[in-house]
Design a protein around this motif. Sequence first.
Motif, PDB file in Angstrom:
ATOM      1  N   VAL A   8       0.869  -1.182   0.000  1.00  0.00           N
ATOM      2  CA  VAL A   8       0.000   0.000   0.000  1.00  0.00           C
ATOM      3  C   VAL A   8       0.904   1.228   0.000  1.00  0.00           C
ATOM      4  N   PHE A   9       0.654   2.145  -0.922  1.00  0.00           N
ATOM      5  CA  PHE A   9       1.459   3.372  -0.954  1.00  0.00           C
ATOM      6  C   PHE A   9       0.624   4.553  -1.430  1.00  0.00           C
ATOM      7  N   ASN A  10       1.129   5.747  -1.125  1.00  0.00           N
ATOM      8  CA  ASN A  10       0.502   6.993  -1.559  1.00  0.00           C
ATOM      9  C   ASN A  10       1.449   7.688  -2.523  1.00  0.00           C
ATOM     10  N   VAL A  11       0.864   8.285  -3.558  1.00  0.00           N
ATOM     11  CA  VAL A  11       1.688   8.935  -4.576  1.00  0.00           C
ATOM     12  C   VAL A  11       0.908  10.123  -5.155  1.00  0.00           C
ATOM     13  N   PRO A  12       1.581  11.241  -5.482  1.00  0.00           N
ATOM     14  CA  PRO A  12       0.873  12.326  -6.142  1.00  0.00           C
ATOM     15  C   PRO A  12       0.334  11.852  -7.493  1.00  0.00           C
ATOM     16  N   GLU A  13      -0.804  12.387  -7.867  1.00  0.00           N
ATOM     17  CA  GLU A  13      -1.447  11.973  -9.125  1.00  0.00           C
ATOM     18  C   GLU A  13      -0.500  12.081 -10.315  1.00  0.00           C
ATOM     19  N   SER A  14       0.400  13.055 -10.295  1.00  0.00           N
ATOM     20  CA  SER A  14       1.314  13.273 -11.416  1.00  0.00           C
ATOM     21  C   SER A  14       2.262  12.099 -11.647  1.00  0.00           C
ATOM     22  N   HIS A  15       2.497  11.268 -10.626  1.00  0.00           N
ATOM     23  CA  HIS A  15       3.448  10.162 -10.730  1.00  0.00           C
ATOM     24  C   HIS A  15       2.791   8.789 -10.577  1.00  0.00           C
ATOM     25  N   LEU A  16       1.476   8.760 -10.618  1.00  0.00           N
ATOM     26  CA  LEU A  16       0.750   7.501 -10.453  1.00  0.00           C
ATOM     27  C   LEU A  16       1.121   6.486 -11.529  1.00  0.00           C
ATOM     28  N   ALA A  17       1.066   6.866 -12.772  1.00  0.00           N
ATOM     29  CA  ALA A  17       1.332   5.934 -13.874  1.00  0.00           C
ATOM     30  C   ALA A  17       2.757   5.382 -13.798  1.00  0.00           C
ATOM     31  N   PHE A  49       2.021  16.930   5.174  1.00  0.00           N
ATOM     32  CA  PHE A  49       3.344  16.812   5.777  1.00  0.00           C
ATOM     33  C   PHE A  49       3.902  18.204   5.985  1.00  0.00           C
ATOM     34  N   ARG A  50       4.893  18.313   6.854  1.00  0.00           N
ATOM     35  CA  ARG A  50       5.625  19.565   7.038  1.00  0.00           C
ATOM     36  C   ARG A  50       7.101  19.230   6.963  1.00  0.00           C
ATOM     37  N   PRO A  51       7.787  19.684   5.902  1.00  0.00           N
ATOM     38  CA  PRO A  51       9.207  19.342   5.734  1.00  0.00           C
ATOM     39  C   PRO A  51      10.102  20.075   6.736  1.00  0.00           C
ATOM     40  N   GLY A  52      10.999  19.308   7.375  1.00  0.00           N
ATOM     41  CA  GLY A  52      11.959  19.890   8.304  1.00  0.00           C
ATOM     42  C   GLY A  52      13.057  20.654   7.579  1.00  0.00           C
ATOM     43  N   GLU A  53      13.940  21.250   8.350  1.00  0.00           N
ATOM     44  CA  GLU A  53      15.015  22.085   7.801  1.00  0.00           C
ATOM     45  C   GLU A  53      15.907  21.339   6.819  1.00  0.00           C
ATOM     46  N   SER A  54      16.209  20.065   7.080  1.00  0.00           N
ATOM     47  CA  SER A  54      17.138  19.322   6.226  1.00  0.00           C
ATOM     48  C   SER A  54      16.440  18.519   5.122  1.00  0.00           C
ATOM     49  N   ALA A  55      15.121  18.662   5.017  1.00  0.00           N
ATOM     50  CA  ALA A  55      14.360  17.917   4.000  1.00  0.00           C
ATOM     51  C   ALA A  55      14.623  18.479   2.604  1.00  0.00           C
ATOM     52  N   ARG A  56      14.392  17.618   1.621  1.00  0.00           N
ATOM     53  CA  ARG A  56      14.463  18.025   0.218  1.00  0.00           C
ATOM     54  C   ARG A  56      13.093  17.704  -0.403  1.00  0.00           C
ATOM     55  N   PRO A  57      12.065  18.494  -0.069  1.00  0.00           N
ATOM     56  CA  PRO A  57      10.706  18.136  -0.480  1.00  0.00           C
ATOM     57  C   PRO A  57      10.449  18.311  -1.975  1.00  0.00           C
ATOM     58  N   PRO A  97       8.407  10.293  -6.580  1.00  0.00           N
ATOM     59  CA  PRO A  97       9.108  11.579  -6.536  1.00  0.00           C
ATOM     60  C   PRO A  97       9.516  12.024  -5.129  1.00  0.00           C
ATOM     61  N   TYR A  98       8.947  11.426  -4.094  1.00  0.00           N
ATOM     62  CA  TYR A  98       9.225  11.875  -2.739  1.00  0.00           C
ATOM     63  C   TYR A  98      10.551  11.332  -2.215  1.00  0.00           C
ATOM     64  N   GLU A  99      11.189  12.121  -1.395  1.00  0.00           N
ATOM     65  CA  GLU A  99      12.426  11.727  -0.731  1.00  0.00           C
ATOM     66  C   GLU A  99      12.187  10.483   0.138  1.00  0.00           C
ATOM     67  N   GLU A 100      11.043  10.437   0.807  1.00  0.00           N
ATOM     68  CA  GLU A 100      10.662   9.306   1.651  1.00  0.00           C
ATOM     69  C   GLU A 100       9.215   8.923   1.332  1.00  0.00           C
ATOM     70  N   PRO A 101       8.999   8.024   0.386  1.00  0.00           N
ATOM     71  CA  PRO A 101       7.625   7.632   0.048  1.00  0.00           C
ATOM     72  C   PRO A 101       6.931   6.960   1.234  1.00  0.00           C
ATOM     73  N   SER A 102       5.652   7.207   1.347  1.00  0.00           N
ATOM     74  CA  SER A 102       4.836   6.555   2.362  1.00  0.00           C
ATOM     75  C   SER A 102       4.334   5.227   1.803  1.00  0.00           C
ATOM     76  N   TYR A 103       4.714   4.127   2.470  1.00  0.00           N
ATOM     77  CA  TYR A 103       4.219   2.820   2.045  1.00  0.00           C
ATOM     78  C   TYR A 103       4.140   1.887   3.248  1.00  0.00           C
ATOM     79  N   GLN A 104       3.301   0.868   3.127  1.00  0.00           N
ATOM     80  CA  GLN A 104       3.153  -0.166   4.134  1.00  0.00           C
ATOM     81  C   GLN A 104       3.047  -1.506   3.417  1.00  0.00           C
ATOM     82  N   VAL A 105       3.416  -2.569   4.128  1.00  0.00           N
ATOM     83  CA  VAL A 105       3.287  -3.924   3.602  1.00  0.00           C
ATOM     84  C   VAL A 105       2.544  -4.750   4.649  1.00  0.00           C
ATOM     85  N   TYR A 106       1.525  -5.460   4.192  1.00  0.00           N
ATOM     86  CA  TYR A 106       0.738  -6.327   5.062  1.00  0.00           C
ATOM     87  C   TYR A 106       0.796  -7.756   4.526  1.00  0.00           C
TER      88      TYR A 106
END
Length: 111
Positions: A8-17, A49-57, A97-106
């Motif tokens: 299971v993962f989340n992705v912006p619509e622009s990168h879904l395909a 999300f809120r990117p921290g100082e060292s993030a590359r969002p 496209p994200y530096e840290e994609p959100s995903y889970q595995v069940y």
Amino acid sequence: MATVFRLVFNVPESHLAACKAAIFAAGAGRYPNSSYFECCWTTLGTGQFRPGESARPFIGTAGSAEAETVAEVRVETPCVGEDIVRQAITALKGAHPYEEPSYQVYRTEQF
């Protein structure tokens, strides 16, 4: 008997395909003993999300005091076997496209 996992993962619509193409090429989206391929469930939502100082969002500004919101698609897909789910995660990280994609595995079931 094969173990089936659900990625299971989340992705912006622009990168879904691109993300779906990558995980399907890695073997995700199939059930054991089935003639169907590239199976998944998708639903629209809003990520925050809120990117921290060292993030590359990908979206937003590092160190921002404001949370970012973005239209995202949640994708759920089966992966038969631990090797396939690991390959799909590697492919997802390469296409996302994200530096840290959100995903889970069940672990879902065995066939």
